[in-house]
Design an enzyme around this catalytic site. Sequence first.
Site, mmCIF file in Angstrom:
data_model
loop_
_atom_site.group_PDB
_atom_site.id
_atom_site.type_symbol
_atom_site.label_atom_id
_atom_site.label_comp_id
_atom_site.label_asym_id
_atom_site.label_seq_id
_atom_site.Cartn_x
_atom_site.Cartn_y
_atom_site.Cartn_z
ATOM 1 N NE ARG A 237 -4.192 -1.525 0.145
ATOM 2 C CZ ARG A 237 -4.297 -2.961 -0.733
ATOM 3 N NH1 ARG A 237 -3.361 -3.128 -1.446
ATOM 4 N NH2 ARG A 237 -5.250 -3.638 -0.831
ATOM 5 C CD GLU A 266 -2.980 2.825 -5.601
ATOM 6 O OE1 GLU A 266 -3.970 1.963 -5.727
ATOM 7 O OE2 GLU A 266 -2.056 2.263 -4.835
ATOM 8 C CG HIS A 285 -3.099 -1.356 -6.666
ATOM 9 N ND1 HIS A 285 -3.526 -0.698 -5.573
ATOM 10 C CD2 HIS A 285 -2.989 -2.750 -6.472
ATOM 11 C CE1 HIS A 285 -3.718 -1.672 -4.795
ATOM 12 N NE2 HIS A 285 -3.468 -2.801 -4.942
#
Length: 324
Positions: A237, A266, A285
Amino acid sequence: MKKNIILYKTIPVDQFERLQQHFNVTAFDNITPENADTFRQALAGADGIIGASYPITANDLTLAPNLKAASTISVGIDQFDIDAMNARKIALMHTPNVLTETTADTIFTLVLCSARRIIEMAEMVKNGQWTKSIGESDYGSNVNGKTIGILGMGRIGYAVAKRAHAGFGMSVLYYNNHQHLDAENLLNARRCDLDTLLAESDFVCVVLPLLPSTEKLIGKNELAKMKSSAFLINGSRGKIIDETALIDALENQVIRGAGLDVFEVEPLPADSKLLKLPNVVALPHIGSATHETRYAMVKCAVDNLIAALNGDLSQNCVNPEVIK
Ligand code: DGY
């Protein structure tokens, strides 16, 4: 009578049909500012929810008086207010195991791409700039035989360590709350404190969950303890790293480079300084993003919700104490 659930992510048709066999399903492709109010209204009648990539806040839970179970299509549970869920006795299920190896592949890809400058070199070729044989200024760094330091020796950390040890002959250091006997006995990994790991590793890989105790764990001071030749890799993360401090360290050659699949915000804003730095490999991601693994995650999350709303929290529930 069928229970009511909300699905807030697009999933494969066969898994959607499985949900429909068991529940009355109110479905959203995803939650956007345009449909967030409709989603919140639907919470009023929901016994269960299933989805991903949307924060479920304590306030959302107050709108859902009947909610008994939430099933996230992810291993990470940082989109949920666990304290609020525990207080309301709402079970939360996640999808570990099915994504372990795929996510470790992504993290190791970042190790290789960062050290060997794969993206930079490939772009040079694609842009027609390969006009003479490459020289020293294009060389990368070895991965084989180096030291990898893994922050978080859970399932994914162990899968990264296996690749490093068995595939690349690397020495493995790890920083973890608990000793990991298999990592030590089978992979020769050595558990150490954070400062030792930072000082001795050629690759520092962050594979920790995001918790209040891990938020901004890697900041200016920690980056300064790394070797100037080392790379920072983050596949967990973004908020575990202080991104401003990281940009500063990359700009000032405090460390050699970074491979990042996750970011503080994000999608990564287009004006992020990270995108301007040649020594950064940035991915959107994609840790678990293969057809096979994303399908397995959806199936696991559907299984979890069906079981949970039938009173069985034996699989993948992160807070089974809520039903005691
Ligand atoms: C996970 O499963 O937590 C991945 O990071 C995807 O969000």
